[in-house]
Design an enzyme around this catalytic site. Sequence first.
Site, PDB file in Angstrom:
ATOM      1  N   PHE A   1     -26.658   7.599  24.369  1.00  0.00           N
ATOM      2  CA  PHE A   1     -25.626   8.525  24.827  1.00  0.00           C
ATOM      3  C   PHE A   1     -25.077   9.314  23.643  1.00  0.00           C
ATOM      4  CE2 PHE A   1     -25.598   5.194  28.082  1.00  0.00           C
ATOM      5  CZ  PHE A   1     -25.753   5.970  29.226  1.00  0.00           C
TER       6      PHE A   1
ATOM      7  N   GLU B   1      -1.108  -4.666  -2.233  1.00  0.00           N
ATOM      8  CA  GLU B   1      -1.455  -3.940  -3.462  1.00  0.00           C
ATOM      9  C   GLU B   1      -0.811  -2.551  -3.484  1.00  0.00           C
ATOM     10  OE1 GLU B   1      -2.754  -5.313  -5.896  1.00  0.00           O
ATOM     11  OE2 GLU B   1      -3.881  -7.024  -5.142  1.00  0.00           O
TER      12      GLU B   1
ATOM     13  N   ILE C   1       2.540 -15.126  -0.770  1.00  0.00           N
ATOM     14  CA  ILE C   1       1.672 -15.441  -1.901  1.00  0.00           C
ATOM     15  C   ILE C   1       0.380 -16.086  -1.408  1.00  0.00           C
ATOM     16  CG2 ILE C   1       1.480 -16.627  -4.098  1.00  0.00           C
ATOM     17  CD1 ILE C   1       3.580 -14.294  -3.914  1.00  0.00           C
TER      18      ILE C   1
ATOM     19  N   SER D   1      12.039  -7.715  -2.054  1.00  0.00           N
ATOM     20  CA  SER D   1      11.461  -6.689  -2.931  1.00  0.00           C
ATOM     21  C   SER D   1       9.949  -6.680  -2.753  1.00  0.00           C
ATOM     22  CB  SER D   1      11.828  -6.926  -4.399  1.00  0.00           C
ATOM     23  OG  SER D   1      11.262  -8.115  -4.893  1.00  0.00           O
TER      24      SER D   1
ATOM     25  N   ARG E   1       2.817  12.248  -7.335  1.00  0.00           N
ATOM     26  CA  ARG E   1       3.464  12.297  -8.666  1.00  0.00           C
ATOM     27  C   ARG E   1       2.495  12.787  -9.726  1.00  0.00           C
ATOM     28  NH1 ARG E   1       6.881   6.581  -8.604  1.00  0.00           N
ATOM     29  NH2 ARG E   1       8.674   7.354  -7.406  1.00  0.00           N
TER      30      ARG E   1
ATOM     31  N   SER F   1       7.658  -3.023  -2.112  1.00  0.00           N
ATOM     32  CA  SER F   1       7.268  -1.797  -2.795  1.00  0.00           C
ATOM     33  C   SER F   1       8.128  -1.553  -4.032  1.00  0.00           C
ATOM     34  CB  SER F   1       7.376  -0.599  -1.833  1.00  0.00           C
ATOM     35  OG  SER F   1       6.456  -0.731  -0.761  1.00  0.00           O
TER      36      SER F   1
ATOM     37  N   GLY G   1      -6.753  -2.081 -10.905  1.00  0.00           N
ATOM     38  CA  GLY G   1      -7.922  -2.882 -10.574  1.00  0.00           C
ATOM     39  C   GLY G   1      -7.770  -3.603  -9.253  1.00  0.00           C
TER      40      GLY G   1
END
Length: 388
Positions: free
Chosen positions: A285, A371, A165, A138, A383, A140, A248
């Site tokens: 350049f 995240e 983790i 698990s 959404r 997302s 956050g």
Amino acid sequence: MDTLVDSAAGQFELNEDQLVIQDMARAFAADRVAPHALAWDRDKHFPADVIRETGPLGMGGIYVREDVGGSGLKRLDAVLIFEALSAACPAFSAFISIHNMGTWMIDLFGNEEQRQRFVPQLTSMELLASYCLTEPNSGSDAAALKTRAIREGDHYVLNGAKQFISGAGDSDIYVTMVRTGEDGPKGISALVIPKDAPGLAFGANEHKMGWNAQSTRQVIFENCRVPVENRLGEEGDGFRIAMGGLDGGRLNIAACSLGGAQSALDKAVAYASERKAFGKTINQFQALQFKLADMETELSAARMLLYTAAAKLDHKAHDASKWSAMAKRFVTDVGFDVANDALQIHGGYGYLHDYGVEKIVRDLRVHQILEGTNEIMRVIIARHMTAR
């Protein structure tokens, strides 16, 4: 980077306090992190001693309340700190951000006894914190987590595992989401688990593309006993607590991308002014000038989006979650692209470890995944748009 954010945006001229915070973080990063970052990456060394040095500077609880040792700062202040630290080492900065997430969760969602018992040692960095949500099956779909906590008297008995983790095996405290009830989000609770809890174990340190300056392991629970008094909130509050930290966290990891990419761009500009080809420095350049101009423009746009999102979260704006998702998606994508382009400008030297650019590329790649993947960020943004 200029200390003043593009005045065309108006509201983001940093005040005196913010400039002091930014300068403090930059000075620490330049003195204590940058000289060692390549060695930490090469040796896969977790610099716990240097991490703990950030405690007296107020970085152990940046947006934690002051009565438990926190700095009581805003999310925009935190973004400035993580951006500055990541210019020296994104992996170092990212761990500080994760520690802050765990500490903040205990401060905000814990009762007074829990706050006084755990948080002062976390804000001082005497103890380090990790955050445990993701599992082998698990990611997302966080609400599908399977780690089970069954109550036996005044303890929970945990069985299951957490995956990827940061700080696992090195941290002292693990803020962990477990299943105490039914399937789905309503059956999830949050526990604060000390490293010495009976039945808590850790997997081998993962071999990763980047983020080598922080350990990444499984956290394994085999009949692990955790006192009920270590639960944050009530049973079933865990998913709400977990989601409360994500806005956050997304800003923090975006800031880590921004600082790392800025460092890569600075290296590219310096290299282009020194490297000669066909009788002149390569910054003469036009093709390379256009590339540098695009990198600067994209990074400046990313900075403005991130600072705006942080200000919205500070002001609890109704669309703060959408802006946090937009900032995380855009800044981490731009950050990786800018770093990758900086490597290309260096040519073969960019591929060498000693030049420091390939490390930034490797470190920033994972920011597009954790995240919440950038694909999930698009889902969140859409959404919000379609729910109007």
